[in-house]
Motif scaffolding. Structure first.
Motif, PDB file in Angstrom:
ATOM      1  N   GLU A 176       0.824  -1.212   0.000  1.00 48.68           N
ATOM      2  CA  GLU A 176       0.000   0.000   0.000  1.00 48.68           C
ATOM      3  C   GLU A 176       0.860   1.265   0.000  1.00 48.68           C
ATOM      4  O   GLU A 176       0.558   2.228  -0.714  1.00 48.68           O
ATOM      5  N   ASP A 204      -7.338 -10.056  -0.144  1.00 46.56           N
ATOM      6  CA  ASP A 204      -8.222  -9.216  -0.957  1.00 46.56           C
ATOM      7  C   ASP A 204      -7.614  -7.829  -1.169  1.00 46.56           C
ATOM      8  O   ASP A 204      -7.694  -7.273  -2.264  1.00 46.56           O
ATOM      9  N   ARG A 205      -7.001  -7.282  -0.130  1.00 46.43           N
ATOM     10  CA  ARG A 205      -6.353  -5.966  -0.252  1.00 46.43           C
ATOM     11  C   ARG A 205      -5.175  -6.022  -1.227  1.00 46.43           C
ATOM     12  O   ARG A 205      -4.971  -5.112  -2.032  1.00 46.43           O
ATOM     13  N   LYS A 231      -4.737  -8.153  -3.778  1.00 44.03           N
ATOM     14  CA  LYS A 231      -5.184  -8.403  -5.147  1.00 44.03           C
ATOM     15  C   LYS A 231      -5.665  -7.142  -5.852  1.00 44.03           C
ATOM     16  O   LYS A 231      -5.606  -7.053  -7.068  1.00 44.03           O
ATOM     17  N   VAL A 232      -6.107  -6.168  -5.097  1.00 40.61           N
ATOM     18  CA  VAL A 232      -6.539  -4.902  -5.669  1.00 40.61           C
ATOM     19  C   VAL A 232      -5.322  -4.071  -6.115  1.00 40.61           C
ATOM     20  O   VAL A 232      -5.409  -3.290  -7.061  1.00 40.61           O
ATOM     21  N   LEU A 233      -4.186  -4.284  -5.470  1.00 34.02           N
ATOM     22  CA  LEU A 233      -3.008  -3.433  -5.673  1.00 34.02           C
ATOM     23  C   LEU A 233      -1.904  -4.039  -6.540  1.00 34.02           C
ATOM     24  O   LEU A 233      -1.084  -3.309  -7.086  1.00 34.02           O
ATOM     25  N   GLU A 255      -0.910  -6.783  -9.671  1.00 38.79           N
ATOM     26  CA  GLU A 255      -1.456  -7.531 -10.796  1.00 38.79           C
ATOM     27  C   GLU A 255      -1.383  -9.048 -10.593  1.00 38.79           C
ATOM     28  O   GLU A 255      -2.330  -9.770 -10.835  1.00 38.79           O
TER      29      GLU A 255
END
Length: 134
Positions: A90, A122-123, A125-127, A129
């Motif tokens: 992040e 889940d966090r 996988k959003v950030l 690839e």
């Protein structure tokens, strides 16, 4: 290693393996990453990854590990490592230094693989690839 390779500027991939009771401090990781400023891929197998994650989290700028796009870590299970890994990702995304691929493996003393938190996954996988948790 870093002091033995004075011409490490062009190195883009590095594999680091430390087994057993070897302890690598945050200062050691910082020195290593500074020695390889063009590093794009880092594959690490260490007993503990907390110090590496601390360095990657607090130094996401181009001066230290800023070109790093692919990170693979195999380490012993540490309770705080999963959350710290997400924090690293992040933080780096926040300064446009995110990862393209991330592999993380945490092993217990018996060699078994520790499960990764679904919420943290889940966090990630959003950030990132390509995320692989084994």
């Amino acid at each position: 290693v870093a002091t033995l390779l004075p011409d490490a500027m062009g190195v883009t991939a590095l594999e680091v393996r430390f087994e057993g009771g070897v302890s690598i401090t945050a200062h050691d990781w910082l020195h290593l990453l500074k020695a390889f400023p063009s590093l794009e891929s880092l594959d690490v197998r260490v007993p503990s990854c907390i110090n590496l994650l601390q360095v990657l989290c607090i130094t996401p700028h181009h001066s230290v590990g800023g070109h790093l796009k692919n990170l693979a870590i195999t380490c012993g299970h540490e309770n705080e490592a999963q959350e710290k890994l997400v924090e690293v990702v992040e933080t780096r995304v926040g300064v446009a230094a995110g990862f393209e691929s991330l592999v993380y493996v945490a092993r217990g003393q018996d060699g078994g693989i520790w499960p990764f938190s679904e919420a943290l996954m889940d966090r990630l996988k959003v950030l990132v690839e390509k995320v692989e948790i084994r």
